[in-house]
Design a protein around this motif. Structure first.
Motif, short mmCIF file in Angstrom:
data_model
loop_
_atom_site.label_atom_id
_atom_site.label_comp_id
_atom_site.label_asym_id
_atom_site.label_seq_id
_atom_site.Cartn_x
_atom_site.Cartn_y
_atom_site.Cartn_z
N ALA A 135 0.83 -1.20 0.00
CA ALA A 135 0.00 0.00 0.00
C ALA A 135 0.87 1.25 0.00
O ALA A 135 0.52 2.26 -0.62
CB ALA A 135 -0.93 -0.01 1.21
N HIS A 136 2.00 1.19 0.69
CA HIS A 136 2.95 2.31 0.65
C HIS A 136 3.49 2.51 -0.76
O HIS A 136 3.56 3.65 -1.26
CB HIS A 136 4.10 2.03 1.63
CG HIS A 136 5.23 2.99 1.51
ND1 HIS A 136 5.31 4.15 2.24
CD2 HIS A 136 6.36 2.97 0.73
CE1 HIS A 136 6.42 4.80 1.92
NE2 HIS A 136 7.08 4.10 1.01
N GLU A 137 3.86 1.41 -1.43
CA GLU A 137 4.35 1.52 -2.80
C GLU A 137 3.27 2.02 -3.74
O GLU A 137 3.54 2.81 -4.66
CB GLU A 137 4.89 0.16 -3.27
CG GLU A 137 6.03 -0.39 -2.46
CD GLU A 137 7.24 0.53 -2.47
OE1 GLU A 137 7.48 1.20 -3.49
OE2 GLU A 137 7.95 0.57 -1.45
N VAL A 138 2.04 1.59 -3.52
CA VAL A 138 0.92 2.09 -4.31
C VAL A 138 0.79 3.60 -4.12
O VAL A 138 0.46 4.34 -5.06
CB VAL A 138 -0.39 1.38 -3.92
CG1 VAL A 138 -1.60 2.08 -4.53
CG2 VAL A 138 -0.36 -0.08 -4.36
N GLY A 139 1.06 4.06 -2.90
CA GLY A 139 0.99 5.49 -2.62
C GLY A 139 1.92 6.29 -3.51
O GLY A 139 1.57 7.40 -3.95
N HIS A 140 3.09 5.74 -3.81
CA HIS A 140 4.02 6.42 -4.72
C HIS A 140 3.41 6.55 -6.11
O HIS A 140 3.57 7.59 -6.77
CB HIS A 140 5.34 5.66 -4.80
CG HIS A 140 6.22 5.82 -3.59
ND1 HIS A 140 6.60 7.05 -3.11
CD2 HIS A 140 6.78 4.90 -2.75
CE1 HIS A 140 7.36 6.90 -2.05
NE2 HIS A 140 7.49 5.60 -1.81
N TRP A 141 2.71 5.49 -6.57
CA TRP A 141 2.07 5.57 -7.89
C TRP A 141 0.92 6.56 -7.88
O TRP A 141 0.79 7.38 -8.80
CB TRP A 141 1.56 4.18 -8.30
CG TRP A 141 2.62 3.31 -8.87
CD1 TRP A 141 3.36 2.37 -8.22
CD2 TRP A 141 3.10 3.31 -10.22
NE1 TRP A 141 4.26 1.77 -9.06
CE2 TRP A 141 4.13 2.32 -10.31
CE3 TRP A 141 2.76 4.02 -11.37
CZ2 TRP A 141 4.81 2.06 -11.49
CZ3 TRP A 141 3.43 3.76 -12.56
CH2 TRP A 141 4.44 2.79 -12.61
N PHE A 150 6.53 9.36 -11.62
CA PHE A 150 6.45 10.20 -12.82
C PHE A 150 7.12 11.55 -12.57
O PHE A 150 7.88 12.04 -13.41
CB PHE A 150 4.99 10.39 -13.22
CG PHE A 150 4.79 11.38 -14.33
CD1 PHE A 150 5.07 11.03 -15.65
CD2 PHE A 150 4.33 12.66 -14.06
CE1 PHE A 150 4.90 11.95 -16.67
CE2 PHE A 150 4.16 13.58 -15.09
CZ PHE A 150 4.44 13.22 -16.40
N LYS A 151 6.85 12.15 -11.41
CA LYS A 151 7.43 13.46 -11.11
C LYS A 151 8.95 13.37 -11.01
O LYS A 151 9.66 14.27 -11.48
CB LYS A 151 6.84 14.00 -9.81
CG LYS A 151 5.37 14.37 -9.90
CD LYS A 151 4.82 14.80 -8.54
CE LYS A 151 3.35 15.13 -8.62
NZ LYS A 151 2.79 15.49 -7.28
N ARG A 152 9.46 12.31 -10.40
CA ARG A 152 10.91 12.16 -10.29
C ARG A 152 11.53 11.96 -11.66
O ARG A 152 12.61 12.48 -11.94
CB ARG A 152 11.24 10.97 -9.38
CG ARG A 152 10.91 11.18 -7.91
CD ARG A 152 11.17 9.93 -7.10
NE ARG A 152 10.69 10.08 -5.74
CZ ARG A 152 10.71 9.12 -4.82
NH1 ARG A 152 11.22 7.93 -5.15
NH2 ARG A 152 10.25 9.32 -3.60
N LEU A 153 10.83 11.22 -12.52
CA LEU A 153 11.34 11.00 -13.87
C LEU A 153 11.41 12.33 -14.63
O LEU A 153 12.41 12.63 -15.29
CB LEU A 153 10.45 10.01 -14.61
CG LEU A 153 10.86 9.67 -16.05
CD1 LEU A 153 12.24 9.03 -16.08
CD2 LEU A 153 9.82 8.74 -16.69
N VAL A 154 10.35 13.13 -14.51
CA VAL A 154 10.33 14.43 -15.19
C VAL A 154 11.43 15.34 -14.65
O VAL A 154 12.15 16.00 -15.41
CB VAL A 154 8.95 15.10 -15.04
CG1 VAL A 154 8.99 16.55 -15.55
CG2 VAL A 154 7.88 14.31 -15.79
N LYS A 155 11.58 15.38 -13.32
CA LYS A 155 12.63 16.21 -12.72
C LYS A 155 14.01 15.77 -13.18
O LYS A 155 14.87 16.61 -13.48
CB LYS A 155 12.54 16.15 -11.19
CG LYS A 155 11.32 16.83 -10.60
CD LYS A 155 11.26 16.62 -9.09
CE LYS A 155 10.01 17.22 -8.50
NZ LYS A 155 9.89 16.95 -7.04
N THR A 156 14.21 14.46 -13.24
CA THR A 156 15.51 13.94 -13.67
C THR A 156 15.81 14.35 -15.10
O THR A 156 16.93 14.78 -15.42
CB THR A 156 15.53 12.41 -13.54
OG1 THR A 156 15.34 12.05 -12.17
CG2 THR A 156 16.85 11.85 -14.04
#
Length: 437
Positions: free
Chosen positions: A291-297, A303-309
């Motif tokens: 559920a914690h990992e689902v929270g990241h999705w 997605f936000k980390r990918l865009v920032k990177t």
């Protein structure tokens, strides 16, 4: 007027002459700051490491705390030696004249700047791999074995090393070859096309990794724990997400450390559970971790980390282009003109210096995402106390440091200290009625 120009030119010459010394001492300062934080962390553990934090009383005893402190100290000592060796070799390579010697040697092997550039970096990769081998052996077959974590044989370790090197050489060779070819065909626009290649290559790896790369190292199979896959799918349905496939992986062949993660992107994403995790936790605790990992999705952190990177990479590519076009980059290090590939080594050195002050900001942003994922897990999972109890067990079984120094955690920790997380989660569980006040 001529005197002013001469004075300005003289001042610039003095500054440029002093730059190698300035850069050297700047790097040494960052090392010293990191080592001081490391010392604060170990000192804090020595003073407070014998006290059991609230919420851990049923799972952690004095013997576990003593073992945790010894494990943390052993890992830190090895990390310190490894850091000193890596830093010393880097400084010798950049400031003691080895970089131009190496650059000329590579240049003598081929007249092609593309092939030469690929060889330049792949040889460095192989050299770094050889340097890391003694540390990896000591870490896995002494420290990890002594504290009951290592389960892999020397043959399995060697096989992983060879496979990892071959995959790295293949993928890095393709990326470097494509990037250097873009430099040759577009001398003024390579920064943009190189960045675009980097973006596409990153997405390509995210797509192929679950099906091509990860199975080279691990064996994936459907979860064997009765009723768990159905419970995972029900959890995902409550979150309005497509679960994809749920697998367990034979992590126990290498280590008793445990984990769970999402991998892939789009339709190829999958849920992966370490078999060690399934052994250590109850079904409800496993679901809480997921559920914690689902929270990241759901919070779109990935997605936000990918865009920032990728945006940061765009800035890095453009800045690299401007500095290389300037022609003064080698002079900052007291060097004469060097190859395009060698100048990227100099750029990476400057990048390490520039990134150091921003380390706590990046850590804080990561911890913020983790807090958000924890709160989402409390809302999604029926019994939020399961995440707290699961983290307590994982901390105990993985000998996690329960007493990090606040400054060290603020600077380096990508996750909130586990004691703080457990306290917040227990508060959430009390409010929901899952735990008594």
């Amino acid at each position: 007027m001529r005197c002013e120009e001469d004075s300005t030119h003289s001042a610039e010459s003095v500054i440029m002459a002093a730059m190698p010394t300035i850069l050297l001492f700047s790097y040494l300062f960052t090392l010293l700051a990191g080592y001081l934080l490391r010392g604060l962390n170990l000192g804090h553990l020595k003073r407070h490491g014998n006290s059991v934090p609230a919420g851990f009383e049923q799972a952690v005893d004095a013997a576990t705390l003593q073992k945790t402190s010894a494990y943390t100290l052993a890992q830190s000592r090895l990390g310190l030696v490894e850091s000193l060796v890596d830093s010393a070799l880097l400084l010798i390579f950049v400031f003691a004249g080895l970089l131009p010697v190496y650059d000329r040697w590579i240049g003598g092997l081929t007249d092609s700047p593309v092939i030469g550039g690929v060889l330049f970096f792949l040889c460095l990769l192989l050299a770094k791999t050889l340097i890391d081998i003694p540390f990896s052996l000591y870490r896995n077959f002494h420290i990890e074995k002594e504290y009951g974590f290592n389960t892999q044989t020397l043959g399995l370790w060697a096989g992983d090393l060879v496979k990892g090197v071959l995959i790295s050489v293949l993928l890095l060779g393709l990326l470097l070859g494509g990037g250097l070819w873009l430099v040759s065909v577009s001398p003024t626009g390579w920064w943009f096309w190189g960045w675009l290649l980097f973006v596409l290559f990153t997405l390509f790896l995210m797509f192929i990794s679950p099906y091509v790369i990860e199975p080279i190292f691990f064996r994936f199979e459907p979860v064997k724990k009765e009723g768990l896959e159905e419970a995972v799918r029900a959890l995902m349905e409550r979150a309005s997400l497509s679960a994809g496939k749920v697998y367990q992986v034979d992590a126990s062949r290498r280590s008793r450390h445990s984990n769970a993660y999402f991998t892939g992107i789009g339709r190829v994403k999958r849920i992966v559970l370490f078999d060690t995790l399934l052994e250590q936790l109850e079904t409800g605790e496993v679901l809480a971790i997921l559920a914690h990992e689902v929270g990241h999705w759901k919070k779109r952190h990935i997605f936000k980390r990918l865009v920032k990177t990728e945006l940061l990479a765009l800035g890095v590519f453009y800045l690299a282009y401007r500095l290389i076009e300037w022609d003064g980059l080698p002079a900052l290090f007291g060097l004469e003109q060097t190859s395009f590939a060698a100048q990227w080594v100099l750029l990476s050195f400057l990048g390490r210096l520039a990134a150091f002050p921003f380390t706590p900001l990046g850590s804080w942003l990561s911890r913020r995402d983790e807090w958000q994922a924890d709160r989402y897990a409390c809302e999604l999972h029926d019994t939020p106390g399961d995440l707290a109890s699961g983290l307590v067990k994982l901390s105990r079984d993985n000998l996690a440091n329960l007493h990090p120094h606040p400054w060290y955690a603020a600077f380096y920790f990508s996750h909130p200290p586990v004691v703080q997380r457990v306290q917040q989660l227990r508060t959430c569980a009390v409010r929901s009625g899952d735990l008594p006040p």
